[in-house]
Write a protein that holds these residues in place. Structure first.
Motif, PDB file in Angstrom:
ATOM      1  N   GLY A  63       0.678  -1.107  -0.095  1.00 58.74           N
ATOM      2  CA  GLY A  63      -0.005   0.041   0.040  1.00 58.74           C
ATOM      3  C   GLY A  63       0.887   1.299   0.041  1.00 58.74           C
ATOM      4  N   GLY A  64       1.979   1.036   0.709  1.00 61.72           N
ATOM      5  CA  GLY A  64       2.955   2.137   0.697  1.00 61.72           C
ATOM      6  C   GLY A  64       3.501   2.765  -0.822  1.00 61.72           C
ATOM      7  N   ASP A  65       3.755   1.548  -1.670  1.00 69.71           N
ATOM      8  CA  ASP A  65       4.104   1.989  -3.149  1.00 69.71           C
ATOM      9  C   ASP A  65       2.870   2.583  -3.806  1.00 69.71           C
ATOM     10  OD1 ASP A  65       6.530   0.728  -2.782  1.00 69.71           O
ATOM     11  OD2 ASP A  65       5.752  -1.163  -3.739  1.00 69.71           O
ATOM     12  N   LEU A  66       1.615   2.378  -3.552  1.00 65.02           N
ATOM     13  CA  LEU A  66       0.480   2.888  -4.308  1.00 65.02           C
ATOM     14  C   LEU A  66       0.436   4.499  -3.757  1.00 65.02           C
ATOM     15  CD1 LEU A  66      -2.134   0.025  -4.200  1.00 65.02           C
ATOM     16  CD2 LEU A  66      -1.063   1.100  -6.147  1.00 65.02           C
ATOM     17  N   LYS A  67       0.613   4.441  -2.437  1.00 65.18           N
ATOM     18  CA  LYS A  67       0.644   5.978  -1.812  1.00 65.18           C
ATOM     19  C   LYS A  67       1.719   6.766  -2.482  1.00 65.18           C
ATOM     20  CE  LYS A  67      -1.382   4.613   2.437  1.00 65.18           C
ATOM     21  NZ  LYS A  67      -1.348   4.536   3.832  1.00 65.18           N
ATOM     22  N   SER A  68       2.959   6.149  -2.420  1.00 65.26           N
ATOM     23  CA  SER A  68       4.015   7.193  -2.937  1.00 65.26           C
ATOM     24  C   SER A  68       3.928   7.220  -4.243  1.00 65.26           C
ATOM     25  CB  SER A  68       5.321   6.242  -2.656  1.00 65.26           C
ATOM     26  OG  SER A  68       5.449   6.057  -1.259  1.00 65.26           O
ATOM     27  N   ALA A  70       1.001   7.562  -6.321  1.00 70.20           N
ATOM     28  CA  ALA A  70      -0.075   8.569  -6.438  1.00 70.20           C
ATOM     29  C   ALA A  70       0.508   9.987  -6.046  1.00 70.20           C
ATOM     30  CB  ALA A  70      -1.448   8.143  -5.471  1.00 70.20           C
ATOM     31  N   ILE A  71       1.076  10.083  -4.975  1.00 69.47           N
ATOM     32  CA  ILE A  71       1.968  11.569  -4.367  1.00 69.47           C
ATOM     33  C   ILE A  71       2.828  11.826  -5.692  1.00 69.47           C
ATOM     34  CG2 ILE A  71       3.330  12.369  -3.055  1.00 69.47           C
ATOM     35  CD1 ILE A  71       2.007  10.752  -0.819  1.00 69.47           C
ATOM     36  N   ILE A 115       3.008   2.926  -8.436  1.00 69.62           N
ATOM     37  CA  ILE A 115       1.805   2.361  -8.735  1.00 69.62           C
ATOM     38  C   ILE A 115       1.767   0.775  -9.453  1.00 69.62           C
ATOM     39  CG2 ILE A 115      -0.598   2.786  -9.798  1.00 69.62           C
ATOM     40  CD1 ILE A 115      -0.136   5.728  -9.419  1.00 69.62           C
TER      41      ILE A 115
END
Length: 127
Positions: A63-68, A70-71, A115
């Motif tokens: 989930g950290g990869d998705l958040k990073s 997206a940012i 992502i």
């Protein structure tokens, strides 16, 4: 050195300082957690996964990869919008959109890769 040189210089220094503070803070937090784990092992305590995760040790969550990602994608879009708006301000800045789109390619492409890693990790975890 005039303001035309100092402003970009201090902008780059500020970015480097923010990255250093963030990385250093994470490193100090991990060192403290590992020291606590070492002391618990020396004392003969049994370490459960719940105890280790409560100490703040990172788990392999995608989930950290998705958040990073997206940012970083949002940062790239912000650079493109900045270039688009700067082009309309003054006639001398007619190439600002192309320059900012080129700069935006770096965080944008890295964000897309993160992502992709996050989505591939979630598919792997579902199996």
């Amino acid at each position: 050195m005039g303001p035309a040189v100092l402003v970009p210089f201090f902008g780059c220094v500020m970015i480097a300082l923010i990255v250093f503070i963030a990385v250093n803070g994470g490193t100090q937090k991990r060192k403290a957690a590992l020291h606590t784990v070492e002391e618990a092992i020396r004392a003969g305590q049994q370490l459960t996964p719940e105890l280790v995760s409560s100490l703040g040790m990172p788990n392999k969550d995608r989930g950290g990869d998705l958040k990073s990602g997206a940012i970083l994608l949002a940062v790239a879009i912000a650079f493109v919008v900045l270039g688009w708006t700067a082009t309309g301000i003054d006639d001398e800045v007619e190439d600002a959109f192309r320059v900012m789109a080129g700069i935006a390619a770096f965080p944008g492409l890295i964000g897309l890769v993160l992502i992709g890693f996050g989505l591939m990790g979630s598919k792997k975890d579902a199996k």
